[in-house]
Write a protein that holds these residues in place. Structure first.
Motif, PDB file in Angstrom:
ATOM      1  N   PHE A 106       0.822  -1.213   0.000  1.00 56.74           N
ATOM      2  CA  PHE A 106       0.000   0.000   0.000  1.00 56.74           C
ATOM      3  C   PHE A 106       0.856   1.264   0.000  1.00 56.74           C
ATOM      4  CE2 PHE A 106      -2.607  -2.852   2.976  1.00 56.74           C
ATOM      5  CZ  PHE A 106      -3.200  -3.506   1.912  1.00 56.74           C
ATOM      6  N   PHE A 107       2.148   1.120   0.333  1.00 50.51           N
ATOM      7  CA  PHE A 107       2.978   2.300   0.582  1.00 50.51           C
ATOM      8  C   PHE A 107       4.237   2.332  -0.277  1.00 50.51           C
ATOM      9  CE2 PHE A 107       0.744   1.047   4.479  1.00 50.51           C
ATOM     10  CZ  PHE A 107      -0.054   2.166   4.654  1.00 50.51           C
ATOM     11  N   ASN A 108       4.172   1.728  -1.477  1.00 49.92           N
ATOM     12  CA  ASN A 108       5.324   1.779  -2.377  1.00 49.92           C
ATOM     13  C   ASN A 108       5.638   3.208  -2.803  1.00 49.92           C
ATOM     14  OD1 ASN A 108       6.267  -0.870  -2.584  1.00 49.92           O
ATOM     15  ND2 ASN A 108       4.656  -1.444  -4.016  1.00 49.92           N
ATOM     16  N   ASP A 109       4.596   3.997  -3.027  1.00 46.32           N
ATOM     17  CA  ASP A 109       4.786   5.384  -3.470  1.00 46.32           C
ATOM     18  C   ASP A 109       4.621   6.326  -2.281  1.00 46.32           C
ATOM     19  OD1 ASP A 109       5.069   4.558  -6.163  1.00 46.32           O
ATOM     20  OD2 ASP A 109       2.897   4.384  -6.309  1.00 46.32           O
ATOM     21  N   THR A 110       5.573   6.283  -1.361  1.00 46.61           N
ATOM     22  CA  THR A 110       5.450   7.086  -0.141  1.00 46.61           C
ATOM     23  C   THR A 110       5.454   8.581  -0.435  1.00 46.61           C
ATOM     24  OG1 THR A 110       7.846   6.875   0.152  1.00 46.61           O
ATOM     25  CG2 THR A 110       6.446   5.339   1.369  1.00 46.61           C
ATOM     26  N   ASP A 111       6.121   8.982  -1.523  1.00 45.56           N
ATOM     27  CA  ASP A 111       6.180  10.409  -1.861  1.00 45.56           C
ATOM     28  C   ASP A 111       4.805  10.962  -2.222  1.00 45.56           C
ATOM     29  OD1 ASP A 111       8.882  10.258  -1.457  1.00 45.56           O
ATOM     30  OD2 ASP A 111       9.383  10.064  -3.582  1.00 45.56           O
ATOM     31  N   GLU A 112       3.911  10.085  -2.656  1.00 44.05           N
ATOM     32  CA  GLU A 112       2.594  10.539  -3.098  1.00 44.05           C
ATOM     33  C   GLU A 112       1.556  10.518  -1.974  1.00 44.05           C
ATOM     34  OE1 GLU A 112       1.373   8.288  -6.462  1.00 44.05           O
ATOM     35  OE2 GLU A 112       3.230   8.612  -7.582  1.00 44.05           O
ATOM     36  N   ILE A 113       1.912   9.953  -0.818  1.00 47.61           N
ATOM     37  CA  ILE A 113       0.950   9.817   0.277  1.00 47.61           C
ATOM     38  C   ILE A 113       1.035  11.032   1.201  1.00 47.61           C
ATOM     39  CG2 ILE A 113       0.298   8.456   2.303  1.00 47.61           C
ATOM     40  CD1 ILE A 113       1.285   5.990   0.829  1.00 47.61           C
ATOM     41  N   GLU A 114      -0.082  11.716   1.374  1.00 47.36           N
ATOM     42  CA  GLU A 114      -0.127  12.897   2.233  1.00 47.36           C
ATOM     43  C   GLU A 114      -0.513  12.547   3.662  1.00 47.36           C
ATOM     44  OE1 GLU A 114      -2.763  15.785   0.579  1.00 47.36           O
ATOM     45  OE2 GLU A 114      -1.189  16.699  -0.655  1.00 47.36           O
ATOM     46  N   GLU A 115      -1.413  11.585   3.810  1.00 51.23           N
ATOM     47  CA  GLU A 115      -1.946  11.305   5.142  1.00 51.23           C
ATOM     48  C   GLU A 115      -2.389   9.848   5.229  1.00 51.23           C
ATOM     49  OE1 GLU A 115      -5.078  13.535   8.212  1.00 51.23           O
ATOM     50  OE2 GLU A 115      -4.817  14.257   6.149  1.00 51.23           O
ATOM     51  N   ILE A 116      -2.209   9.264   6.419  1.00 49.78           N
ATOM     52  CA  ILE A 116      -2.620   7.882   6.671  1.00 49.78           C
ATOM     53  C   ILE A 116      -3.530   7.864   7.895  1.00 49.78           C
ATOM     54  CG2 ILE A 116      -1.856   5.522   7.190  1.00 49.78           C
ATOM     55  CD1 ILE A 116       0.891   6.320   6.051  1.00 49.78           C
ATOM     56  N   LYS A 117      -4.595   7.100   7.815  1.00 51.03           N
ATOM     57  CA  LYS A 117      -5.480   6.922   8.959  1.00 51.03           C
ATOM     58  C   LYS A 117      -5.790   5.441   9.138  1.00 51.03           C
ATOM     59  CE  LYS A 117      -7.879  11.395   9.063  1.00 51.03           C
ATOM     60  NZ  LYS A 117      -9.212  12.059   9.023  1.00 51.03           N
ATOM     61  N   ILE A 118      -5.992   5.055  10.394  1.00 50.96           N
ATOM     62  CA  ILE A 118      -6.483   3.707  10.663  1.00 50.96           C
ATOM     63  C   ILE A 118      -7.863   3.838  11.301  1.00 50.96           C
ATOM     64  CG2 ILE A 118      -4.156   2.793  10.964  1.00 50.96           C
ATOM     65  CD1 ILE A 118      -4.811   2.633  13.995  1.00 50.96           C
ATOM     66  N   MET A 119      -8.725   2.874  11.006  1.00 53.98           N
ATOM     67  CA  MET A 119     -10.083   2.903  11.540  1.00 53.98           C
ATOM     68  C   MET A 119     -10.319   1.654  12.369  1.00 53.98           C
ATOM     69  SD  MET A 119     -13.709   3.560   9.585  1.00 53.98           S
ATOM     70  CE  MET A 119     -13.740   1.985   8.731  1.00 53.98           C
ATOM     71  N   SER A 120     -10.702   1.840  13.631  1.00 55.39           N
ATOM     72  CA  SER A 120     -10.922   0.722  14.545  1.00 55.39           C
ATOM     73  C   SER A 120     -12.254   0.046  14.258  1.00 55.39           C
ATOM     74  CB  SER A 120     -10.888   1.218  15.991  1.00 55.39           C
ATOM     75  OG  SER A 120     -11.955   2.121  16.222  1.00 55.39           O
ATOM     76  N   SER A 121     -12.486  -1.072  14.943  1.00 58.32           N
ATOM     77  CA  SER A 121     -13.719  -1.829  14.729  1.00 58.32           C
ATOM     78  C   SER A 121     -14.959  -1.052  15.163  1.00 58.32           C
ATOM     79  CB  SER A 121     -13.652  -3.161  15.483  1.00 58.32           C
ATOM     80  OG  SER A 121     -13.474  -2.935  16.873  1.00 58.32           O
ATOM     81  N   ASP A 122     -14.778  -0.065  16.074  1.00 58.12           N
ATOM     82  CA  ASP A 122     -15.919   0.767  16.473  1.00 58.12           C
ATOM     83  C   ASP A 122     -15.961   2.073  15.681  1.00 58.12           C
ATOM     84  OD1 ASP A 122     -13.729   1.975  17.547  1.00 58.12           O
ATOM     85  OD2 ASP A 122     -14.442   2.001  19.614  1.00 58.12           O
ATOM     86  N   LYS A 123     -15.237   2.081  14.542  1.00 60.38           N
ATOM     87  CA  LYS A 123     -15.261   3.164  13.554  1.00 60.38           C
ATOM     88  C   LYS A 123     -14.640   4.469  14.047  1.00 60.38           C
ATOM     89  CE  LYS A 123     -19.012   1.267  10.813  1.00 60.38           C
ATOM     90  NZ  LYS A 123     -20.234   1.521  10.047  1.00 60.38           N
ATOM     91  N   LYS A 124     -13.744   4.387  15.021  1.00 66.23           N
ATOM     92  CA  LYS A 124     -12.969   5.557  15.418  1.00 66.23           C
ATOM     93  C   LYS A 124     -11.742   5.654  14.520  1.00 66.23           C
ATOM     94  CE  LYS A 124     -14.242   5.684  20.328  1.00 66.23           C
ATOM     95  NZ  LYS A 124     -13.734   5.592  21.725  1.00 66.23           N
ATOM     96  N   GLU A 125     -11.373   6.878  14.151  1.00 66.99           N
ATOM     97  CA  GLU A 125     -10.228   7.076  13.275  1.00 66.99           C
ATOM     98  C   GLU A 125      -9.049   7.653  14.042  1.00 66.99           C
ATOM     99  OE1 GLU A 125     -11.333   9.383   9.875  1.00 66.99           O
ATOM    100  OE2 GLU A 125     -11.987   7.604   8.760  1.00 66.99           O
ATOM    101  N   TYR A 126      -7.851   7.172  13.684  1.00 68.34           N
ATOM    102  CA  TYR A 126      -6.616   7.637  14.306  1.00 68.34           C
ATOM    103  C   TYR A 126      -5.619   7.980  13.196  1.00 68.34           C
ATOM    104  CZ  TYR A 126      -8.488   5.121  18.397  1.00 68.34           C
ATOM    105  OH  TYR A 126      -9.279   4.660  19.423  1.00 68.34           O
TER     106      TYR A 126
END
Length: 450
Positions: A106-126
């Motif tokens: 998912f992260f081969n093109d790190t230069d193109e990625i501005e932001e990363i988020k993870i979403m928990s099972s209760d739909k909270k984002e970090y």
């Protein structure tokens, strides 16, 4: 009367023993021998007497583990919104800082990625950031940027997993959190072109694109693999793969030092195949006569005991028939240990000791060797162009669309007009991506010469 009672008791024991030795699986009804650990019909784990493991306990264990499986979302340059790319799981936690493991694809093109988020099972984002990437195993660790209450999943030992054992793939396909699919381990020690390490686990548990990067669990809820990829149903049903937990554990161990220390003996190798033998013979490089084994493709040591095209026959007394047998023997060694290796060179076997070293982050192999042998193509220069003279069938160059008579136009957007510019660009690209085998197709552009 006592004799009659004893006789009836003995008959009862025989009858009960008969049930124990040949019982029916409650799930699919298949008759199983008492010695079976898994149902021969459906693959369900059996306790004894052919009785299936308590489904309730397995359901709870997998359900608890699923609470610590997350969705991965990324936002790229010039994109207006986040995209769901896959899944991951909480692999470690130091104080209140959580680390999520997922697939590096998912992260081969790190230069193109501005932001990363993870979403928990209760739909909270970090919010999250890339903490450590390992191109060799195609795994990555993300560091969660805020405090979290996740519980790390326990890593099992993938070396102990057996073919036929029941497993569960957990992920967030299409944003559907806590999705679980069940299957069995279909095979071990599979390989892919883009992985330096082999030994992938093959499973028939469904792995959808959004589930890639999630954990493959055993019935105890332990992570025995990280789901890597699956073939489309258009080509094959139930053909899915996972990176074994033995490789994942090496990365997790390196969190505190932010460094992955792996044992290494200073060579790059390829499995002997008909295609490789034919190509080496046609190119007048080497005539390999053995039918199976591992061949040395490139040597990093300036004064090596092993040489290019040596066939590795044994390591510490054990036969070497494929790359994973060699790699797994080295992975358990400590840096500074000496391994005994038997090689075949020009029809003669030789044994010597090789000191295990720490693998450098950027191993330096002769560039020509790296490309021509590992990449499976030979080059020529003519009139300001670099042309592929030949490409090995089923080799990596061919898999990237590079064929005989193709002219290499660019590497990482740098124009190629001579072998010198090719090797310069190749070295720089090698340094950036760590390994040529991890390059996506788009990093090399070529056209067919006419």
């Amino acid at each position: 009367m006592k004799k009659i009672l004893l006789f009836l008791f003995a008959v009862t024991l025989i009858f009960v023993s008969g049930i124990a030795l040949a019982a029916f699986c409650p799930e699919c009804g298949t008759k199983n021998d008492g010695a079976n650990k898994f149902c021969t019909g459906c693959g369900a784990r059996l306790t004894q007497a052919g009785q299936k493991t308590d489904e309730g306990s397995v359901t709870k264990v997998i359900g608890d583990a699923a609470l610590n499986v997350v969705g991965i979302r990324v936002k790229k340059e010039r994109a207006s919104q986040f995209t769901d790319v896959g899944s991951g799981f909480v692999a470690d936690k130091i104080d209140t800082v959580c680390y999520v493991m997922t697939c590096n694809g998912f992260f081969n093109d790190t230069d193109e990625i501005e932001e990363i988020k993870i979403m928990s099972s209760d739909k909270k984002e970090y919010g999250a950031r890339i903490f450590m990437q390992d191109y060799a195993s195609c795994l990555v660790l993300l560091q969660v940027e805020t405090e979290c209450s996740f519980v790390p999943l326990k890593l099992g030992n993938s070396e102990n997993i057996t073919v036929g054992e029941q497993v569960f793939a957990v992920g967030n396909p299409l944003g559907l959190e806590k999705s679980v699919t069940r299957g069995i381990i279909s095979a071990r020690d599979r390989c892919f072109d883009y992985l330096e390490y082999e030994g992938l686990l093959q499973t028939d548990a469904a792995i959808n694109p959004g589930s890639i990067g999630g954990p493959l669990l055993n019935s105890k809820g332990e992570v025995i693999g990280v789901t890597y990829t699956g073939y489309s149903k258009q080509y094959s049903e139930g053909l899915n793969f996972a990176v074994p937990s033995t490789l994942a554990s090496e990365i997790i161990k390196g969190i505190k030092t932010k460094q992955i220390k792996r044992p290494w003996i200073g060579i790059a190798v390829l499995c002997i195949s008909t295609e490789l033998k034919d190509w080496l013979k046609d190119e007048k490089k080497k005539n390999i006569t053995v039918e199976e084994g591992v061949i040395v493709a490139a040597v990093a040591d300036t004064r090596p005991l092993m040489m290019k095209y040596d066939v590795i026959r044994k390591i510490n007394g054990a036969q070497v028939k494929n790359i994973w047998q060699l790699q797994s023997a080295i992975l358990v060694m400590n840096i500074g240990d000496t391994v005994k290796i038997v090689i075949e060179r020009d029809g003669k076997e030789t044994e010597f000791g090789v000191v295990v070293k720490e693998k450098p982050s950027e191993p330096e192999f002769p560039v020509e060797d790296e490309f021509e042998t590992l990449f499976g193509a030979s080059l020529s220069e003519r009139f300001g162009t670099v042309r592929i003279k030949s490409a090995m069938k089923k080799g990596l160059a061919e898999s990237m669309g590079l064929k005989e008579d193709y002219e290499i136009d660019k590497i990482f957007k740098k124009n190629i007009d001579s072998l010198e510019t090719f090797y310069d660009a190749f070295k720089e690209a090698y340094s950036r991506k760590k390994r040529i085998l991890s390059w996506p197709k788009k990093y090399i552009t070529a056209m067919h010469s006419t």
